[in-house]
Design an enzyme around this catalytic site. Structure first.
Site, PDB file in Angstrom:
ATOM      1  N   ARG A 151       0.802  -1.230   0.000  1.00 39.84           N
ATOM      2  CA  ARG A 151       0.000   0.000   0.000  1.00 39.84           C
ATOM      3  C   ARG A 151       0.831   1.275   0.000  1.00 39.84           C
ATOM      4  NH1 ARG A 151      -1.987  -4.141   2.848  1.00 39.84           N
ATOM      5  NH2 ARG A 151      -3.913  -4.973   1.947  1.00 39.84           N
ATOM      6  N   GLN A 209       3.253 -11.276   8.651  1.00 40.82           N
ATOM      7  CA  GLN A 209       2.256 -11.372   7.563  1.00 40.82           C
ATOM      8  C   GLN A 209       2.988 -11.647   6.247  1.00 40.82           C
ATOM      9  OE1 GLN A 209      -1.008  -8.095   8.090  1.00 40.82           O
ATOM     10  NE2 GLN A 209       0.876  -7.343   9.033  1.00 40.82           N
ATOM     11  N   HIS A 261       0.269 -15.502   7.194  1.00 41.16           N
ATOM     12  CA  HIS A 261      -0.342 -15.557   5.860  1.00 41.16           C
ATOM     13  C   HIS A 261       0.325 -16.597   4.984  1.00 41.16           C
ATOM     14  CE1 HIS A 261      -1.958 -11.225   6.436  1.00 41.16           C
ATOM     15  NE2 HIS A 261      -2.703 -12.129   7.028  1.00 41.16           N
ATOM     16  N   CYS A 289      -6.327 -32.010  -4.735  1.00 43.63           N
ATOM     17  CA  CYS A 289      -6.023 -33.195  -3.906  1.00 43.63           C
ATOM     18  C   CYS A 289      -5.188 -32.820  -2.692  1.00 43.63           C
ATOM     19  CB  CYS A 289      -5.316 -34.261  -4.754  1.00 43.63           C
ATOM     20  SG  CYS A 289      -3.645 -33.798  -5.214  1.00 43.63           S
ATOM     21  N   CYS A 342      -0.406 -30.831 -11.426  1.00 44.16           N
ATOM     22  CA  CYS A 342      -0.307 -31.588 -10.186  1.00 44.16           C
ATOM     23  C   CYS A 342       0.164 -32.997 -10.521  1.00 44.16           C
ATOM     24  CB  CYS A 342      -1.659 -31.669  -9.482  1.00 44.16           C
ATOM     25  SG  CYS A 342      -1.634 -32.847  -8.102  1.00 44.16           S
ATOM     26  N   CYS A 370      -2.815 -35.806  -8.922  1.00 49.82           N
ATOM     27  CA  CYS A 370      -4.158 -36.051  -9.497  1.00 49.82           C
ATOM     28  C   CYS A 370      -4.210 -35.603 -10.942  1.00 49.82           C
ATOM     29  CB  CYS A 370      -5.222 -35.334  -8.675  1.00 49.82           C
ATOM     30  SG  CYS A 370      -5.145 -33.552  -8.819  1.00 49.82           S
ATOM     31  N   SER A 389       0.749  -1.707   7.687  1.00 51.05           N
ATOM     32  CA  SER A 389      -0.253  -0.632   7.742  1.00 51.05           C
ATOM     33  C   SER A 389      -1.390  -1.002   8.684  1.00 51.05           C
ATOM     34  CB  SER A 389      -0.820  -0.398   6.334  1.00 51.05           C
ATOM     35  OG  SER A 389      -1.486  -1.589   5.902  1.00 51.05           O
TER      36      SER A 389
HETATM   37  P1  NAD Z   1     -10.078  -8.411   4.876  1.00 48.22           P
HETATM   38  O1  NAD Z   1      -8.924  -7.615   5.285  1.00 48.22           O
HETATM   39  O2  NAD Z   1     -11.353  -8.222   5.630  1.00 48.22           O
HETATM   40  O3  NAD Z   1      -9.727  -9.955   4.856  1.00 48.22           O
HETATM   41  C1  NAD Z   1     -10.792 -10.806   4.455  1.00 48.22           C
HETATM   42  C2  NAD Z   1     -10.308 -12.166   4.667  1.00 48.22           C
HETATM   43  O4  NAD Z   1      -8.988 -12.282   4.169  1.00 48.22           O
HETATM   44  C3  NAD Z   1     -10.293 -12.554   6.124  1.00 48.22           C
HETATM   45  O5  NAD Z   1     -11.081 -13.726   6.206  1.00 48.22           O
HETATM   46  C4  NAD Z   1      -8.885 -12.873   6.450  1.00 48.22           C
HETATM   47  O6  NAD Z   1      -8.752 -14.121   7.098  1.00 48.22           O
HETATM   48  C5  NAD Z   1      -8.225 -13.010   5.111  1.00 48.22           C
HETATM   49  N1  NAD Z   1      -6.936 -12.382   5.169  1.00 48.22           N
HETATM   50  C6  NAD Z   1      -6.452 -11.746   6.208  1.00 48.22           C
HETATM   51  N2  NAD Z   1      -5.228 -11.305   5.927  1.00 48.22           N
HETATM   52  C7  NAD Z   1      -4.967 -11.655   4.682  1.00 48.22           C
HETATM   53  C8  NAD Z   1      -3.887 -11.471   3.848  1.00 48.22           C
HETATM   54  N3  NAD Z   1      -2.795 -10.869   4.232  1.00 48.22           N
HETATM   55  N4  NAD Z   1      -3.917 -11.919   2.600  1.00 48.22           N
HETATM   56  C9  NAD Z   1      -4.988 -12.539   2.193  1.00 48.22           C
HETATM   57  N5  NAD Z   1      -6.080 -12.774   2.960  1.00 48.22           N
HETATM   58  C10 NAD Z   1      -6.041 -12.320   4.188  1.00 48.22           C
HETATM   59  O7  NAD Z   1     -10.275  -8.131   3.325  1.00 48.22           O
HETATM   60  P2  NAD Z   1     -11.587  -7.504   2.747  1.00 48.22           P
HETATM   61  O8  NAD Z   1     -12.382  -6.879   3.818  1.00 48.22           O
HETATM   62  O9  NAD Z   1     -12.201  -8.580   1.913  1.00 48.22           O
HETATM   63  O10 NAD Z   1     -11.060  -6.288   1.841  1.00 48.22           O
HETATM   64  C11 NAD Z   1     -10.196  -6.595   0.883  1.00 48.22           C
HETATM   65  C12 NAD Z   1      -8.806  -6.316   1.356  1.00 48.22           C
HETATM   66  O11 NAD Z   1      -8.156  -5.723   0.289  1.00 48.22           O
HETATM   67  C13 NAD Z   1      -8.676  -5.368   2.562  1.00 48.22           C
HETATM   68  O12 NAD Z   1      -8.276  -6.071   3.704  1.00 48.22           O
HETATM   69  C14 NAD Z   1      -7.604  -4.437   2.195  1.00 48.22           C
HETATM   70  O13 NAD Z   1      -6.387  -4.767   2.887  1.00 48.22           O
HETATM   71  C15 NAD Z   1      -7.357  -4.744   0.760  1.00 48.22           C
HETATM   72  N6  NAD Z   1      -7.612  -3.532   0.063  1.00 48.22           N
HETATM   73  C16 NAD Z   1      -6.513  -2.861  -0.293  1.00 48.22           C
HETATM   74  C17 NAD Z   1      -6.652  -1.692  -0.933  1.00 48.22           C
HETATM   75  C18 NAD Z   1      -5.411  -0.976  -1.322  1.00 48.22           C
HETATM   76  O14 NAD Z   1      -4.370  -1.419  -0.865  1.00 48.22           O
HETATM   77  N7  NAD Z   1      -5.478   0.060  -2.107  1.00 48.22           N
HETATM   78  C19 NAD Z   1      -7.934  -1.183  -1.247  1.00 48.22           C
HETATM   79  C20 NAD Z   1      -9.059  -1.931  -0.852  1.00 48.22           C
HETATM   80  C21 NAD Z   1      -8.879  -3.124  -0.176  1.00 48.22           C
HETATM   81  N1  APR Z   2      10.467   0.710   7.081  1.00 55.47           N
HETATM   82  C1  APR Z   2       9.350   0.894   7.823  1.00 55.47           C
HETATM   83  N2  APR Z   2       8.106   0.883   7.306  1.00 55.47           N
HETATM   84  C2  APR Z   2       7.982   0.662   5.978  1.00 55.47           C
HETATM   85  C3  APR Z   2       9.104   0.458   5.141  1.00 55.47           C
HETATM   86  C4  APR Z   2      10.386   0.484   5.753  1.00 55.47           C
HETATM   87  N3  APR Z   2      11.509   0.320   5.040  1.00 55.47           N
HETATM   88  N4  APR Z   2       8.655   0.282   3.876  1.00 55.47           N
HETATM   89  C5  APR Z   2       7.312   0.371   3.926  1.00 55.47           C
HETATM   90  N5  APR Z   2       6.907   0.612   5.188  1.00 55.47           N
HETATM   91  C6  APR Z   2       5.532   0.730   5.695  1.00 55.47           C
HETATM   92  C7  APR Z   2       4.572   1.407   4.752  1.00 55.47           C
HETATM   93  O1  APR Z   2       4.520   2.787   5.038  1.00 55.47           O
HETATM   94  C8  APR Z   2       3.256   0.715   5.083  1.00 55.47           C
HETATM   95  O2  APR Z   2       2.540   1.434   6.074  1.00 55.47           O
HETATM   96  O3  APR Z   2       5.075  -0.598   5.843  1.00 55.47           O
HETATM   97  C9  APR Z   2       3.678  -0.629   5.668  1.00 55.47           C
HETATM   98  C10 APR Z   2       3.347  -1.783   4.740  1.00 55.47           C
HETATM   99  O4  APR Z   2       1.928  -1.924   4.755  1.00 55.47           O
HETATM  100  P1  APR Z   2       1.223  -2.784   3.607  1.00 55.47           P
HETATM  101  O5  APR Z   2       1.822  -2.472   2.301  1.00 55.47           O
HETATM  102  O6  APR Z   2      -0.247  -2.617   3.811  1.00 55.47           O
HETATM  103  O7  APR Z   2       1.639  -4.279   3.943  1.00 55.47           O
HETATM  104  P2  APR Z   2       1.029  -5.183   5.094  1.00 55.47           P
HETATM  105  O8  APR Z   2       0.539  -4.349   6.228  1.00 55.47           O
HETATM  106  O9  APR Z   2       2.000  -6.264   5.363  1.00 55.47           O
HETATM  107  O10 APR Z   2      -0.260  -5.833   4.352  1.00 55.47           O
HETATM  108  C11 APR Z   2      -0.994  -6.826   5.080  1.00 55.47           C
HETATM  109  O11 APR Z   2      -2.280  -7.265   3.095  1.00 55.47           O
HETATM  110  O12 APR Z   2      -2.556  -7.671   0.865  1.00 55.47           O
HETATM  111  C12 APR Z   2      -2.387  -8.264   2.076  1.00 55.47           C
HETATM  112  O13 APR Z   2      -1.511 -10.409   2.198  1.00 55.47           O
HETATM  113  C13 APR Z   2      -1.139  -9.076   2.129  1.00 55.47           C
HETATM  114  O14 APR Z   2      -0.011  -9.710   4.168  1.00 55.47           O
HETATM  115  C14 APR Z   2      -0.430  -8.600   3.387  1.00 55.47           C
HETATM  116  C15 APR Z   2      -1.494  -7.836   4.123  1.00 55.47           C
HETATM  117 ZN    ZN Z   3      -3.733 -32.729  -7.232  1.00 55.41          ZN
END
Ligand code: NAD
Ligand code: APR
Ligand code: ZN
Length: 237
Positions: free
Chosen positions: A36, A101, A119, A130, A144, A147, A187
């Site tokens: 993000r 994560q 995650h 399978c 796979c 299967c 984040s």
């Molecule tokens: P959520 O965060 O509510 O997660 C829904 C499901 O995903 C939960 O059941 C959880 O178990 C599972 N989950 C939790 N962490 C996960 C991960 N790291 N990777 C994959 N699955 C995970 O998701 P939502 O409410 O369906 O919304 C969609 C998600 O997309 C939001 O969580 C948000 O982080 C992301 N999103 C990102 C942006 C952006 O980055 N611009 C914009 C919109 C939504």
């Molecule tokens: N040092 C400190 N903070 C940092 C650095 C750095 N070098 N680089 C990036 N960041 C911060 C960003 O400002 C941001 O707030 O780390 C945060 C990363 O947040 P995300 O990109 O949202 O990643 P994360 O929080 O791990 O996302 C959670 O979302 O899409 C799913 O499965 C995916 O596990 C992931 C989950």
């Molecule tokens: Zn299989």
């Protein structure tokens, strides 16, 4: 910041149980994009198109090429000094558990143990039909070996899926019991992980490049880069 660095070092020395909770921001200094930030993955792809169960079921080719690219990009990636510092703290019993994560395996490569992978991992694969554990080769060839027709996927948690039970339970239990929870590079936008820090009775520290709203609930908030801040804390220990 120096005062806060000292406070964190003192809290680490006093703490009987310390948990580190990390996100994608922990890996950007190794060259792995986060999700993000301005050049994060979710600004080129929509999570709905590649990170949900629907995406896996309904657009397997898009899903497959996204993870094929991420696996390829991970080939040359190494843990950075921040990963190594946390691993060293675990060896000296200054940190008891790393809950992450991240699916890139960099904490483990730096020597961290134990690691709760909330995650899953992008480095191992299974057949969605399978459930057999298969190789990266089987993923790349979309075949796979067991299967024959099942769709192969990485062992990661997709949006809409429940998190790996054992890793989740471990992180939940340890964080509840912790005297200190240090959250780095996330984040805190994704649930249920975002809720974990609020469940501890101990002190909470948030280290991140930017401080989103949830950060205000932390005892200590340090804005900055993970690598630099972790080294500064290490020097103050
Ligand atoms: P959520 O965060 O509510 O997660 C829904 C499901 O995903 C939960 O059941 C959880 O178990 C599972 N989950 C939790 N962490 C996960 C991960 N790291 N990777 C994959 N699955 C995970 O998701 P939502 O409410 O369906 O919304 C969609 C998600 O997309 C939001 O969580 C948000 O982080 C992301 N999103 C990102 C942006 C952006 O980055 N611009 C914009 C919109 C939504
Ligand atoms: N040092 C400190 N903070 C940092 C650095 C750095 N070098 N680089 C990036 N960041 C911060 C960003 O400002 C941001 O707030 O780390 C945060 C990363 O947040 P995300 O990109 O949202 O990643 P994360 O929080 O791990 O996302 C959670 O979302 O899409 C799913 O499965 C995916 O596990 C992931 C989950
Ligand atoms: Zn299989």
């Amino acid at each position: 910041n120096d005062q806060l660095i000292l406070k964190i070092a003192e809290a680490m020395q006093k703490s009987q149980k310390t948990v580190v909770l990390s996100g994608a921001g922990m890996s950007t200094e190794s060259g792995v994009p986060d999700f993000r930030s301005k050049d994060g993955l979710w600004f080129n792809m929509k999570p709905q198109d590649v990170a949900t169960v629907e995406a896996f079921e309904q657009q397997y080719d898009t899903f497959h090429s996204f993870y094929q690219q991420r696996i390829h990009d991970l080939k040359q990636i190494e843990p950075h000094i921040g990963h190594k510092t946390i691993a060293k703290w675990q060896q000296f019993n200054l940190v008891d558990l790393v809950a992450t994560q991240n699916v890139d395996g960099l904490h483990e490569m730096a020597g961290s143990d134990p690691v709760a992978r909330l995650h899953g991992s992008i480095r191992t694969f299974h057949c969605a039909d399978c459930q057999k554990a298969v190789t990266e080769e089987d993923f790349l060839t979309k075949q796979c070996p067991e299967c024959g027709y099942g769709r192969v996927r990485p062992d990661i948690t997709l949006f809409g899926e429940i998190l790996p039970q054992r890793d989740w339970e471990t992180a939940l239990h340890e964080i509840k019991q912790a005297d200190l929870v240090i959250v780095i590079g996330t984040s805190l936008e994704v649930y249920p992980v975002a809720e974990l820090p609020s469940l501890t009775s101990g002190k909470t520290v948030y280290i991140n490049k930017e401080a989103p709203p949830l950060a205000s609930a932390f005892d200590i908030v340090l804005e900055g880069k993970a690598g630099e801040i972790l080294q500064a804390i290490d020097r103050a220990l």
